[in-house]
Scaffold this motif. Structure first.
Motif, PDB file in Angstrom:
ATOM      1  N   SER A 157       0.818  -1.209   0.000  1.00 32.54           N
ATOM      2  CA  SER A 157       0.000   0.000   0.000  1.00 32.54           C
ATOM      3  C   SER A 157       0.852   1.259   0.000  1.00 32.54           C
ATOM      4  O   SER A 157       0.399   2.325  -0.448  1.00 32.54           O
ATOM      5  N   PHE A 158       2.102   1.162   0.458  1.00 32.94           N
ATOM      6  CA  PHE A 158       2.949   2.345   0.540  1.00 32.94           C
ATOM      7  C   PHE A 158       3.207   2.933  -0.840  1.00 32.94           C
ATOM      8  O   PHE A 158       3.170   4.157  -1.035  1.00 32.94           O
ATOM      9  N   ARG A 159       3.493   2.076  -1.823  1.00 30.96           N
ATOM     10  CA  ARG A 159       3.739   2.565  -3.176  1.00 30.96           C
ATOM     11  C   ARG A 159       2.499   3.260  -3.741  1.00 30.96           C
ATOM     12  O   ARG A 159       2.596   4.242  -4.487  1.00 30.96           O
ATOM     13  N   LYS A 160       1.335   2.746  -3.394  1.00 33.04           N
ATOM     14  CA  LYS A 160       0.102   3.393  -3.833  1.00 33.04           C
ATOM     15  C   LYS A 160      -0.039   4.762  -3.185  1.00 33.04           C
ATOM     16  O   LYS A 160      -0.511   5.719  -3.826  1.00 33.04           O
ATOM     17  N   ILE A 161       0.356   4.857  -1.928  1.00 32.88           N
ATOM     18  CA  ILE A 161       0.261   6.135  -1.226  1.00 32.88           C
ATOM     19  C   ILE A 161       1.167   7.178  -1.858  1.00 32.88           C
ATOM     20  O   ILE A 161       0.794   8.353  -1.961  1.00 32.88           O
ATOM     21  N   LEU A 162       2.349   6.779  -2.316  1.00 31.97           N
ATOM     22  CA  LEU A 162       3.237   7.739  -2.967  1.00 31.97           C
ATOM     23  C   LEU A 162       2.603   8.330  -4.221  1.00 31.97           C
ATOM     24  O   LEU A 162       2.909   9.464  -4.592  1.00 31.97           O
ATOM     25  N   ARG A 163       1.695   7.595  -4.859  1.00 33.25           N
ATOM     26  CA  ARG A 163       1.090   8.043  -6.115  1.00 33.25           C
ATOM     27  C   ARG A 163      -0.325   8.599  -5.940  1.00 33.25           C
ATOM     28  O   ARG A 163      -0.932   9.044  -6.911  1.00 33.25           O
ATOM     29  N   ARG A 164      -0.833   8.592  -4.745  1.00 33.74           N
ATOM     30  CA  ARG A 164      -2.166   9.143  -4.521  1.00 33.74           C
ATOM     31  C   ARG A 164      -2.258   9.665  -3.093  1.00 33.74           C
ATOM     32  O   ARG A 164      -2.141   8.914  -2.135  1.00 33.74           O
ATOM     33  N   TYR A 165      -2.427  10.973  -2.937  1.00 30.37           N
ATOM     34  CA  TYR A 165      -2.599  11.618  -1.629  1.00 30.37           C
ATOM     35  C   TYR A 165      -1.518  11.271  -0.599  1.00 30.37           C
ATOM     36  O   TYR A 165      -1.830  10.970   0.556  1.00 30.37           O
ATOM     37  N   PRO A 166      -0.240  11.330  -0.931  1.00 32.70           N
ATOM     38  CA  PRO A 166       0.774  11.103   0.103  1.00 32.70           C
ATOM     39  C   PRO A 166       0.720  12.159   1.200  1.00 32.70           C
ATOM     40  O   PRO A 166       1.202  11.927   2.315  1.00 32.70           O
ATOM     41  N   ASN A 167       0.114  13.301   0.917  1.00 36.93           N
ATOM     42  CA  ASN A 167      -0.019  14.350   1.930  1.00 36.93           C
ATOM     43  C   ASN A 167      -0.958  13.960   3.058  1.00 36.93           C
ATOM     44  O   ASN A 167      -0.993  14.625   4.099  1.00 36.93           O
ATOM     45  N   LEU A 168      -1.696  12.857   2.907  1.00 42.06           N
ATOM     46  CA  LEU A 168      -2.562  12.379   3.987  1.00 42.06           C
ATOM     47  C   LEU A 168      -1.847  11.442   4.935  1.00 42.06           C
ATOM     48  O   LEU A 168      -2.348  11.179   6.037  1.00 42.06           O
ATOM     49  N   ALA A 169      -0.696  10.915   4.531  1.00 42.18           N
ATOM     50  CA  ALA A 169      -0.011   9.907   5.345  1.00 42.18           C
ATOM     51  C   ALA A 169       1.437  10.258   5.654  1.00 42.18           C
ATOM     52  O   ALA A 169       2.027   9.665   6.555  1.00 42.18           O
ATOM     53  N   LEU A 170       2.013  11.217   4.935  1.00 40.66           N
ATOM     54  CA  LEU A 170       3.405  11.612   5.131  1.00 40.66           C
ATOM     55  C   LEU A 170       3.434  13.094   5.503  1.00 40.66           C
ATOM     56  O   LEU A 170       3.224  13.961   4.646  1.00 40.66           O
TER      57      LEU A 170
ATOM     58  N   PRO B 201      -2.085  14.702   8.235  1.00 45.94           N
ATOM     59  CA  PRO B 201      -1.678  13.473   8.935  1.00 45.94           C
ATOM     60  C   PRO B 201      -1.250  13.753  10.367  1.00 45.94           C
ATOM     61  O   PRO B 201      -0.634  14.780  10.670  1.00 45.94           O
ATOM     62  N   ALA B 202      -1.575  12.808  11.240  1.00 46.66           N
ATOM     63  CA  ALA B 202      -1.191  12.925  12.654  1.00 46.66           C
ATOM     64  C   ALA B 202       0.251  12.492  12.875  1.00 46.66           C
ATOM     65  O   ALA B 202       0.882  12.873  13.857  1.00 46.66           O
ATOM     66  N   GLY B 203       0.770  11.673  11.978  1.00 53.18           N
ATOM     67  CA  GLY B 203       2.134  11.154  12.080  1.00 53.18           C
ATOM     68  C   GLY B 203       2.473  10.421  10.804  1.00 53.18           C
ATOM     69  O   GLY B 203       1.743  10.506   9.806  1.00 53.18           O
ATOM     70  N   LEU B 204       3.568   9.693  10.828  1.00 47.00           N
ATOM     71  CA  LEU B 204       4.011   8.971   9.634  1.00 47.00           C
ATOM     72  C   LEU B 204       3.307   7.628   9.535  1.00 47.00           C
ATOM     73  O   LEU B 204       3.517   6.746  10.365  1.00 47.00           O
ATOM     74  N   MET B 205       2.423   7.498   8.535  1.00 47.42           N
ATOM     75  CA  MET B 205       1.756   6.230   8.241  1.00 47.42           C
ATOM     76  C   MET B 205       1.027   5.670   9.463  1.00 47.42           C
ATOM     77  O   MET B 205       1.100   4.484   9.767  1.00 47.42           O
TER      78      MET B 205
END
Length: 266
Positions: free
Chosen positions: A41-54, A237-241
């Motif tokens: 799922s991490f690679r997907k996060i890099l390509r869609r809304y990484p600002n929500l998790a990073l 995001p509250a924190g990293l992932m």
């Protein structure tokens, strides 16, 4: 700046942070990759809304050196529709075909600016962005190729012939950005260097922007205020992932994917 953007559909290069700041953000990205890269799922996060998790991506999208430039074009109240990474590893075949962004985004408005922020050198050799000046003034049909090495969701490309002699190579050094209109033709070649080419493409829209009928996408308020509520709000995001952020990401990304992958959108 605004006059050049309206004429050409893009402006570059623009200095928005120091090389040291860019290196720091790259370091945070690569530390997150080292820690979470085994998670599919991490690679997907890099390509869609990484600002929500990073958190560092959310920070970049809010930097006034960037939003001041965007506000000059779109006004003071800014939402981020998405902020995907476009990463080409060293000596790989990944490329981006000629396309227009807004063809697939499910927006009623053409008021959109993408800030493409370089965290590593983006040169001709490493596959920098390429633009065709003035092409934002027309809308053309696209075809979906789903080509294996194409970094775009559907391998989409314009269904017209582009004269490569018309292309401007938008070379950037770490800490610089280009901005481009969602209708301007743009593409990029593979990375033929020994370093990664890392760019963050921040999709800014004004708060008054609207979705096409039935849209259920979300956006993050990063400057000013949202007096319209045309998009579901995102939270930083509250924190990293973190677990709660990943649940939030899954909900938000799912609605955006439904638009991006729907062949009826255009």
């Amino acid at each position: 700046m605004k006059e050049a953007f309206e004429r050409d559909g893009f402006v570059c290069p623009i200095n928005v942070m120091s090389a040291e700041d860019a290196a720091g953000y790259r370091r945070q990205l690569e530390e997150a990759e080292a820690r979470h890269g085994a998670d599919k799922s991490f690679r997907k996060i890099l390509r869609r809304y990484p600002n929500l998790a990073l958190p560092f991506v959310d920070e970049i999208t809010r930097r006034p050196e960037i939003t001041d430039v965007i506000a000059e074009i779109l006004g003071p109240d800014l939402l981020v529709l998405d902020a995907p990474f476009f990463i080409k590893d060293a000596n790989t075949k990944s490329f981006v075909s000629w396309h227009q962004d807004l063809h697939y985004w499910g927006l009623e408005t053409e008021e959109e600016v993408t800030a493409w922020v370089a965290l590593s050198p983006a040169t001709k050799e490493s596959g920098c962005m390429r633009f065709v000046a003035g092409s934002q003034d027309r809308q053309v049909d696209h075809s979906d190729t789903f080509a294996e090495d194409n970094l775009l969701t559907r391998g989409q490309e314009v269904a017209v012939k582009v004269d490569e002699r018309d292309a401007t190579e938008a070379e950037l050094m770490p800490g610089q950005m280009s901005i481009h209109h969602g209708r301007v033709f743009h593409a990029s070649h593979p990375n033929r260097t020994d370093d990664r080419r890392i760019g963050l493409a921040i999709r800014y829209i004004p708060a008054h922007a609207r979705q096409t009928d039935g849209g259920n996408m979300a956006a993050m308020l990063v400057r000013g205020e949202d007096r319209y509520g045309n998009f579901r709000p995102c939270r930083p995001p509250a924190g990293l992932m973190t677990k709660q952020d990943l649940a939030h990401w899954s909900e938000i990304a799912g609605a955006r994917n439904a638009v991006m992958l729907d062949g009826k959108q255009g």
